[in-house]
Write an enzyme that holds these catalytic residues in place. Structure first.
Site, PDB file in Angstrom:
ATOM      1  N   GLU A  57      81.665 -39.794 -76.403  1.00 42.10           N
ATOM      2  CA  GLU A  57      81.221 -39.825 -77.794  1.00 42.10           C
ATOM      3  C   GLU A  57      80.842 -38.406 -78.251  1.00 42.10           C
ATOM      4  OE1 GLU A  57      78.377 -42.865 -78.316  1.00 42.10           O
ATOM      5  OE2 GLU A  57      78.129 -42.450 -80.453  1.00 42.10           O
TER       6      GLU A  57
ATOM      7  N   ARG B 162      79.723 -47.446 -59.812  1.00 42.83           N
ATOM      8  CA  ARG B 162      79.715 -48.880 -59.468  1.00 42.83           C
ATOM      9  C   ARG B 162      81.084 -49.334 -58.971  1.00 42.83           C
ATOM     10  NH1 ARG B 162      75.889 -48.763 -64.225  1.00 42.83           N
ATOM     11  NH2 ARG B 162      77.780 -48.084 -65.233  1.00 42.83           N
TER      12      ARG B 162
HETATM   13  P1  AMP Z   1      84.719 -46.680 -71.185  1.00 44.25           P
HETATM   14  O1  AMP Z   1      85.302 -45.403 -70.675  1.00 44.25           O
HETATM   15  O2  AMP Z   1      84.266 -46.603 -72.619  1.00 44.25           O
HETATM   16  O3  AMP Z   1      85.641 -47.870 -70.950  1.00 44.25           O
HETATM   17  O4  AMP Z   1      83.370 -46.928 -70.363  1.00 44.25           O
HETATM   18  C1  AMP Z   1      83.435 -47.479 -69.082  1.00 44.25           C
HETATM   19  C2  AMP Z   1      82.434 -46.864 -68.162  1.00 44.25           C
HETATM   20  O5  AMP Z   1      81.155 -46.722 -68.753  1.00 44.25           O
HETATM   21  C3  AMP Z   1      82.255 -47.776 -66.955  1.00 44.25           C
HETATM   22  O6  AMP Z   1      82.202 -46.966 -65.782  1.00 44.25           O
HETATM   23  C4  AMP Z   1      80.965 -48.516 -67.231  1.00 44.25           C
HETATM   24  O7  AMP Z   1      80.225 -48.666 -66.039  1.00 44.25           O
HETATM   25  C5  AMP Z   1      80.218 -47.679 -68.263  1.00 44.25           C
HETATM   26  N1  AMP Z   1      79.762 -48.484 -69.429  1.00 44.25           N
HETATM   27  C6  AMP Z   1      80.217 -48.378 -70.717  1.00 44.25           C
HETATM   28  N2  AMP Z   1      79.591 -49.231 -71.544  1.00 44.25           N
HETATM   29  C7  AMP Z   1      78.704 -49.916 -70.790  1.00 44.25           C
HETATM   30  C8  AMP Z   1      77.761 -50.987 -71.046  1.00 44.25           C
HETATM   31  N3  AMP Z   1      77.594 -51.522 -72.276  1.00 44.25           N
HETATM   32  N4  AMP Z   1      77.025 -51.467 -70.008  1.00 44.25           N
HETATM   33  C9  AMP Z   1      77.194 -50.943 -68.758  1.00 44.25           C
HETATM   34  N5  AMP Z   1      78.051 -49.950 -68.450  1.00 44.25           N
HETATM   35  C10 AMP Z   1      78.816 -49.437 -69.428  1.00 44.25           C
END
Ligand code: AMP
Length: 176
Positions: free
Chosen positions: A96, A59
């Site tokens: 995770e 995205r």
């Molecule tokens: P993080 O590495 O944990 O910050 O996760 C960010 C990535 O995971 C981004 O590319 C988001 O598009 C996706 N992502 C994580 N959690 C969500 C959520 N609750 N809803 C949509 N996309 C998420």
């Protein structure tokens, strides 16, 4: 920012129970909300000397492409492992369960270029941290990281700020 927040659809328990998936496809399909979001992402950086936008798959490609176009600068795709056709450098990060890797082409960044990172959402900040480390290894000066959505409970924005990268986000959602 209310209209931007309202344009984002929440899908409960996707992709697994307990996760509230913040779906920006509804925002992308709403011309006024899409434009407002891109304008708001660009605004804080309009006076800065940005050389390129780096968008995180997938995205971040859609949003980052529009932001780069509006800033009249180039675009660098930060891709998941194994997708880029030329020589690459990679950075792995914890999920995770297990690890994942992001990659850029070795010649995507020139030493000292000012780079703005773009993605739709920051949660734990793990993906953004990997992108920052990767781009810095390639010689980037990261001037900021811009997201539509922050999930503040997960602490990602603080994690990125602690790396010396200012974070901008348009809306926040409580919970994870
Ligand atoms: P993080 O590495 O944990 O910050 O996760 C960010 C990535 O995971 C981004 O590319 C988001 O598009 C996706 N992502 C994580 N959690 C969500 C959520 N609750 N809803 C949509 N996309 C998420």
């Amino acid at each position: 920012m209310d209209h931007i927040k309202r344009a984002i659809r929440t899908i409960p328990d996707h992709p697994k129970p307990g996760i509230q998936f913040r779906d920006v496809t509804t925002l992308l399909g709403d011309a006024a909300a899409f434009r407002a979001a891109i304008d708001a992402m660009v605004y804080p950086f309009a006076g800065n000397k940005i050389d390129k936008v780096a968008g995180i798959e997938a995205r971040g490609f859609i949003l980052g492409g529009a932001v780069a176009h509006q800033l009249s600068v180039g675009f660098v795709p930060v891709r998941k492992k194994g997708k880029l056709p030329h020589d690459t450098i990679a950075e792995s990060y914890e999920l995770e369960y297990g690890t994942d890797e992001v990659e850029i082409h070795t010649d995507a960044i020139k030493d000292g270029e000012n780079i703005l990172i773009v993605d739709d959402l920051i949660a734990t900040g793990g993906t953004a941290e990997a992108a920052i480390k990767l781009l810095r290894r390639a010689g980037a000066n990261i001037v900021g990281a811009s997201f539509i959505i922050d999930l503040p409970n997960l602490g990602g924005a603080r994690r990125v700020t602690n790396l010396g990268v200012p974070v901008t986000r348009l809306v926040e959602f409580e919970g994870d």
